[in-house]
Design an enzyme around this catalytic site. Structure first.
Site, PDB file in Angstrom:
ATOM      1  CG  ASP A   1      69.552  20.789  20.319  1.00 28.00           C
ATOM      2  OD1 ASP A   1      68.435  21.353  20.051  1.00 28.00           O
ATOM      3  OD2 ASP A   1      70.746  21.492  20.463  1.00 28.00           O
TER       4      ASP A   1
ATOM      5  CE1 TYR B   1      66.860  32.453  10.892  1.00 30.16           C
ATOM      6  CE2 TYR B   1      65.437  34.151  10.179  1.00 30.16           C
ATOM      7  CZ  TYR B   1      65.524  32.931  10.975  1.00 30.16           C
ATOM      8  OH  TYR B   1      64.764  32.360  11.583  1.00 30.16           O
TER       9      TYR B   1
ATOM     10  CE  LYS C   1      65.259  29.557   9.384  1.00 29.83           C
ATOM     11  NZ  LYS C   1      65.040  28.252   9.855  1.00 29.83           N
TER      12      LYS C   1
ATOM     13  CB  ILE D   1      58.003  32.469  18.078  1.00 24.94           C
ATOM     14  CG1 ILE D   1      57.053  32.666  16.950  1.00 24.94           C
ATOM     15  CG2 ILE D   1      58.171  31.365  19.025  1.00 24.94           C
ATOM     16  CD1 ILE D   1      55.537  32.668  17.770  1.00 24.94           C
TER      17      ILE D   1
ATOM     18  CB  THR E   1      62.896  30.842  20.239  1.00 30.61           C
ATOM     19  OG1 THR E   1      63.626  31.697  19.627  1.00 30.61           O
ATOM     20  CG2 THR E   1      61.465  30.545  19.654  1.00 30.61           C
TER      21      THR E   1
END
Length: 249
Positions: free
Chosen positions: A37, A154, A158, A187, A189
């Site tokens: 990370d 984005y 993807k 989701i 996150t």
């Protein structure tokens, strides 16, 4: 289950969200996790949690958009553990922009991290996965399958991940390496925390990216990814698995 006993898995984005959930899940199943990370503090927190659970993990800071940083991370993983069984590529960034106002530098940053970074990791680990007969799991998105308002950068990144993953799957199928991607949707996150929406954003369109059953935590995705990475997914390659609570159904 101990599906990852004796196996090493490199997880990017391991400091938070889906990456962290995957790192913990794989460690719980006996895997040694090389956690990558950019945020050192959150990365060390993940490793501490894994070690508290009795698992094995190593933290390594890395900017996945930089070739040298990626190559150094993979080399460090091999130096530490001697082998690599799977790559779980979950690091990524999200932004919303009015397409007409999107700055080239902002577009490029999303592409550099989400698409180029994913490619750099895949390229770096493939020689080691050929030795282990391992697999790659990349993070695409429901944005690769359906329009995301004000998400042109984005979505493009993807969509590229999805196409790239299929290409890798075909190229390496006969050589014993599998490649799949997951397409998360709704989701929780933290990726959207602090996100700035453009003035032109039509919030009536946001239900397009919301699930029927409500948002779920990243743990809902970690089990699917662990299956794909393990021998349970031995006959799955080139797939995009939607985990979106029926968002696109």
């Amino acid at each position: 289950m101990n599906r990852f006993d004796g196996k090493v898995v490199l997880v990017t984005g391991a400091g938070s969200g889906i990456g962290k959930a995957c790192a913990i899940r794989i460690a719980r199943e006996g895997g040694a996790v090389f956690c990558v990370d950019l945020n050192a503090e959150s990365l060390n927190t993940t490793v501490d949690e894994i070690e508290t659970l009795g698992g094995s993990a190593t933290a390594h800071g890395c900017d996945i958009s930089q070739e040298v940083s990626v190559n150094d991370a993979v080399a460090a993983c091999i130096a530490k553990y001697g082998s690599l069984y799977a790559l779980v590529n979950m690091a990524g960034i999200l932004r919303f922009d009015d397409t007409q106002e999107l700055a080239l530098a902002d577009w490029q940053r999303v592409i550099d991290v989400n698409l180029t970074g994913t490619m750099l990791l895949c390229r770096a680990v493939l020689p080691h996965l050929l030795e282990s007969g391992g697999s790659i799991i990349n993070a695409a998105s429901t944005a690769a399958l359906s329009g995301l308002p004000c998400g042109v950068a984005y979505s493009a990144s993807k969509g590229g991940v999805l196409a790239m993953t299929r290409s890798i799957a075909v190229e390496y199928a006969k050589r014993g390496v599998r490649a799949n991607c997951v397409c998360p949707g709704d989701i929780k996150t933290g990726m959207t925390d602090g996100i700035d929406f453009p003035a032109s954003m039509d919030f009536d369109l946001l239900p397009r990216i919301m699930s029927i059953s409500g948002a779920k935590g990243p743990e809902a995705l970690a089990g699917v990814i662990a299956m794909l990475a393990s021998e349970d997914g031995i006959h799955i390659t080139g797939e995009d698995i939607r985990v979106d609570g029926g968002t696109l159904s």
